[in-house]
Design an enzyme around this catalytic site. Structure first.
Site, PDB file in Angstrom:
ATOM      1  N   SER A  81       0.795  -1.242   0.000  1.00 14.13           N
ATOM      2  CA  SER A  81       0.000   0.000   0.000  1.00 14.13           C
ATOM      3  C   SER A  81       0.822   1.283   0.000  1.00 14.13           C
ATOM      4  O   SER A  81       0.244   2.367  -0.109  1.00 14.13           O
ATOM      5  CB  SER A  81      -0.951   0.012   1.206  1.00 14.13           C
ATOM      6  OG  SER A  81      -2.014  -0.899   1.001  1.00 14.13           O
ATOM      7  N   LYS A  84       0.072   3.610  -2.797  1.00 16.57           N
ATOM      8  CA  LYS A  84      -1.030   4.580  -2.750  1.00 16.57           C
ATOM      9  C   LYS A  84      -0.515   6.018  -2.672  1.00 16.57           C
ATOM     10  O   LYS A  84      -1.243   6.957  -3.016  1.00 16.57           O
ATOM     11  CB  LYS A  84      -1.939   4.290  -1.557  1.00 16.57           C
ATOM     12  CG  LYS A  84      -2.767   3.006  -1.694  1.00 16.57           C
ATOM     13  CD  LYS A  84      -3.705   2.849  -0.506  1.00 16.57           C
ATOM     14  CE  LYS A  84      -4.670   1.681  -0.676  1.00 16.57           C
ATOM     15  NZ  LYS A  84      -4.091   0.400  -0.279  1.00 16.57           N
ATOM     16  N   SER A 136      -6.102   3.388   4.149  1.00 13.57           N
ATOM     17  CA  SER A 136      -5.501   2.506   3.149  1.00 13.57           C
ATOM     18  C   SER A 136      -6.570   1.729   2.382  1.00 13.57           C
ATOM     19  O   SER A 136      -6.426   0.534   2.103  1.00 13.57           O
ATOM     20  CB  SER A 136      -4.511   1.534   3.803  1.00 13.57           C
ATOM     21  OG  SER A 136      -3.635   0.983   2.863  1.00 13.57           O
TER      22      SER A 136
END
Length: 374
Positions: A81, A84, A136
């Site tokens: 993640s 991101k 997230s």
């Protein structure tokens, strides 16, 4: 002095065929030759950074871009993640944060971590970025990608943004960071992305928000919290992003400010709980900045003209221009480019043969007609 161990593949120049000309691709790592080392690279005259179980990390000064210490800075790993942060950096300038959308069922059904989107609620793009960077949310990542024109368009935009930043170890295959073959990043690239993000006020606002109210059905709200534990534990913590999947293991990129200075730390492939280690790396960065020679540099983004004309840029680039240290993915790319060149040549040969055949057929017809008239 620092120890420098370049991988064997870094000594191999990949060759691509463009317009019939072979170009050797430089193998000097982005940010400096020392960053090609897979071991620890640290300055002399100061204490070494504290030990970390991370396979790869970078400690850098955000204002100057100086890399203070690194370990396998350009090692390419699954980013989880932390990717991101690139999604947000790419899409924040493209999407009106006041725009309202209803997410698709596809977005709401994304696997893994989620902020809890539902097609029954209308969200602002601003809400989706909070869900992306605080909780997230893989659902928020897909909703933002669909708002940007679809998954394919968003992947093109994210990879173009990575090239602009010279984050050349990064290949985005998903907006969420969910594992996918071919997806990669590096500790160096995560530091580059974070540095660029910190210059954007909206990005900085999202990553530093600890808690906020998030829309729910029937006009209600619920509270979401930032996954970055150091926002509560570390003095001056600004945030950025952490990530984890079984294949990627733990990863993190974060920045903190003290005394008017900001330090960024990125780690990849950590086996487990890393918060205290990251705090120690940040402490070390603040203690040595301005007191030791840097081991590398976080490079500045490329100018837009360079991206618009990559071939002219390559031909006009000085000998000191750099690209990532050559690693297996780079060699595979060279092989694909060679295959593409072979296909192009083959197509030209086939096309030429067809053209010759048509000319010969026309010539034969004209001769036959001439004989019939005579």
């Amino acid at each position: 002095m620092w120890t420098k161990i370049l991988p064997v593949t870094a000594l191999i120049a990949s060759v691509s065929l463009t317009g019939g000309t072979a170009h050797a691709e430089p193998t000097t790592p982005v940010g400096g030759e020392a960053l090609g080392s897979r071991g620890l690279v640290a300055p002399v005259g100061v204490k070494k950074p504290p030990k970390s179980k991370a396979t790869s990390y970078v400690i850098a000064d955000v204002e100057t871009g100086q890399v203070l210490a690194a370990k396998n800075a350009h090692g390419r790993f699954l980013p989880a993640s932390t990717l991101k942060s690139l999604t947000a950096l790419t899409l924040i300038p493209k999407l009106d944060k006041e725009r309202k959308i209803r997410p698709s069922q596809n977005a709401c059904n994304q696997e893994g971590s989620a902020v809890g989107l539902t097609p029954k609620v209308t969200y602002k793009v601003d809400d989706l970025f909070k869900g992306l960077l605080m909780s997230s949310g893989n659902d928020a990542a897909m909703a933002l990608a669909e708002t940007n024109g679809g998954l394919a368009q968003t992947m093109r935009d994210m990879n173009a943004e990575a090239r602009r930043l010279q984050a050349n170890d990064t290949v985005a295959k998903t907006p969420s960071g969910l594992d996918k073959p071919g997806q990669s990043s590096s500790a160096y690239d995560l530091a580059l992305i974070a540095r660029a993000g910190l210059a954007n006020p909206d990005f900085r606002r999202y990553i530093s928000t600890k808690t906020t109210k998030f829309p729910a059905p029937k006009g209600k709200h619920y509270e979401i919290s930032n996954h970055n534990k150091l926002l509560w534990r570390y003095e001056g913590m600004l945030g950025v992003k952490n990530g984890w999947t079984t294949k990627a293991q733990a990863s993190f990129v974060g920045a903190a400010s003290r005394g008017g200075h900001t330090i960024v730390v990125s780690i990849m492939r950590h086996e487990g709980y890393f918060w205290e280690e990251v705090a120690g790396l940040l402490d070390w960065g603040f203690s040595v900045r301005g007191k030791a020679a840097p081991v590398g540099q976080l490079v500045d983004p490329l100018p837009v003209t360079a991206l618009a004309a990559p071939q002219q840029q390559a031909s006009a680039a000085p000998a000191a221009s750099v690209t990532p240290a050559a690693q297996p993915p780079l060699l595979e790319r060279a092989a694909r480019e060679q295959d593409d060149s072979t296909k192009t040549v083959g197509s030209a040969v086939i096309g030429g043969g067809l053209l010759f055949g048509l000319i010969w057929l026309g010539y034969g017809i004209r001769r036959k007609r001439a004989r019939s008239r005579s």
